[in-house]
Motif scaffolding. Structure first.
Motif, mmCIF file in Angstrom:
data_model
loop_
_atom_site.group_PDB
_atom_site.id
_atom_site.type_symbol
_atom_site.label_atom_id
_atom_site.label_comp_id
_atom_site.label_asym_id
_atom_site.label_seq_id
_atom_site.Cartn_x
_atom_site.Cartn_y
_atom_site.Cartn_z
ATOM 1 N N ILE A 4 0.862 -1.184 0.000
ATOM 2 C CA ILE A 4 0.000 0.000 0.000
ATOM 3 C C ILE A 4 0.891 1.223 0.000
ATOM 4 O O ILE A 4 1.759 1.355 0.872
ATOM 5 N N TYR A 24 -2.708 0.377 -4.167
ATOM 6 C CA TYR A 24 -2.519 -0.874 -3.443
ATOM 7 C C TYR A 24 -2.380 -2.048 -4.393
ATOM 8 O O TYR A 24 -2.881 -2.023 -5.522
ATOM 9 N N THR A 26 -2.974 -5.996 -3.671
ATOM 10 C CA THR A 26 -3.331 -7.028 -2.707
ATOM 11 C C THR A 26 -4.056 -8.159 -3.418
ATOM 12 O O THR A 26 -4.475 -8.016 -4.560
ATOM 13 N N PHE A 29 -9.135 -8.631 -2.380
ATOM 14 C CA PHE A 29 -9.601 -7.319 -1.935
ATOM 15 C C PHE A 29 -11.018 -7.413 -1.367
ATOM 16 O O PHE A 29 -11.916 -7.998 -1.963
ATOM 17 N N LEU A 32 -11.748 -0.898 1.164
ATOM 18 C CA LEU A 32 -10.676 0.067 1.448
ATOM 19 C C LEU A 32 -11.188 1.096 2.428
ATOM 20 O O LEU A 32 -12.327 1.561 2.325
ATOM 21 N N ARG A 66 -11.287 -0.293 -8.222
ATOM 22 C CA ARG A 66 -10.715 -1.608 -7.938
ATOM 23 C C ARG A 66 -9.836 -2.105 -9.081
ATOM 24 O O ARG A 66 -8.798 -2.731 -8.846
ATOM 25 N N VAL A 90 -6.430 -1.514 3.569
ATOM 26 C CA VAL A 90 -7.154 -2.441 2.701
ATOM 27 C C VAL A 90 -7.459 -3.714 3.472
ATOM 28 O O VAL A 90 -6.593 -4.222 4.195
ATOM 29 N N GLU A 92 -8.316 -7.689 3.305
ATOM 30 C CA GLU A 92 -8.162 -8.835 2.422
ATOM 31 C C GLU A 92 -8.866 -10.035 3.023
ATOM 32 O O GLU A 92 -8.666 -10.356 4.188
#
Lengths: 111, 115
Positions: A4, A24, A26, A29, A32, A66, A90, A92
């Motif tokens: 991030i 970010y 990741t 997701f 956020l 996204r 974020v 996950e």
């Protein structure tokens, strides 16, 4: 992996508008989040985005894309009390739904 | 005031020592999270408890341990302290197991200084 990125520090003028970006990378997701943290104090929740688009809440708005792994926090009509760090986080699903935090952007407001 | 209470607010100790940090979540919140924040760094997730059970574990050192008691308060135990453990330790709470809306309520933190 988890990554991030936010600018370390930004300066803006009282009464103006500032945009703080967050990118970010990741997996899994699941949302956020933006938090505000005054120096030496507890973080406080500002906004939550899980779908693409803009969420507006008073002087603060948060945007999410996204597909681009990108968000921004927009602060309007800046006040001196907005001087703080702004944390992007974020969530996950494959990290047990934990929030992964950026290092924060320190915003300095000048008169 | 978030409703989350942390004690002590400040703690100064020596290397090799052990300390216990205490957290009382907001009334009605079942989840408790512990975070470490070193100077100018992001929040590092340590561990989460939900209704007395360990829910998730982050980068928590083996020298650190935690538990959540039946009354839902939590304690974080830090042992064999090193200089690098100096940091602000935050406790946060939420109603849901996964903080679905993303809103965590943070305590004021416990500032640990290891000399």
């Amino acid at each position: 992996g988890q990554n991030i990125d936010q600018p370390t520090e930004m300066t803006a003028t009282e009464g103006a508008i500032v945009q703080i970006n967050c990118t970010y990378q990741t997996s899994g997701f699941n949302g956020l989040f933006w938090y505000q943290q005054h120096a030496g104090e507890a973080p406080t929740f500002l906004s939550y985005n899980v779908l693409d688009g803009l969420e507006e809440k008073g002087r603060f708005s948060s945007f999410l894309s996204r597909s681009k792994g990108y968000s921004y926090l927009l602060l309007k009509e800046l006040q001196m009390k907005d001087s703080a760090s702004y944390l992007c986080a974020v969530r996950e699903w494959d990290s047990n739904y934990q929030l992964i935090w950026g290092a924060g952007t320190k915003l300095i407001i000048k008169p | 005031d978030s409703g989350v209470t942390q004690t002590p607010k400040h703690l100064i100790t020596a290397t090799g020592q052990r300390v216990t940090l205490r957290c009382s979540p907001r009334s009605g919140d079942l989840s408790v999270y512990w975070y470490q924040q070193s100077l100018d760094q992001g929040l590092q997730f340590l561990i989460q408890y939900y209704n007395g059970e360990e829910r998730a574990k982050g980068n928590i050192l083996e020298r650190f341990s935690a538990q959540q008691f039946p009354d839902l308060h939590s304690e974080l135990n830090l042992s064999s302290l090193e200089l690098g453990d100096s940091a602000l330790y935050f406790c946060a709470s939420s109603v849901e197991e996964f903080a679905n809306t993303g809103e965590l309520f943070f305590g004021e933190g416990s500032r640990l200084t290891v000399l």
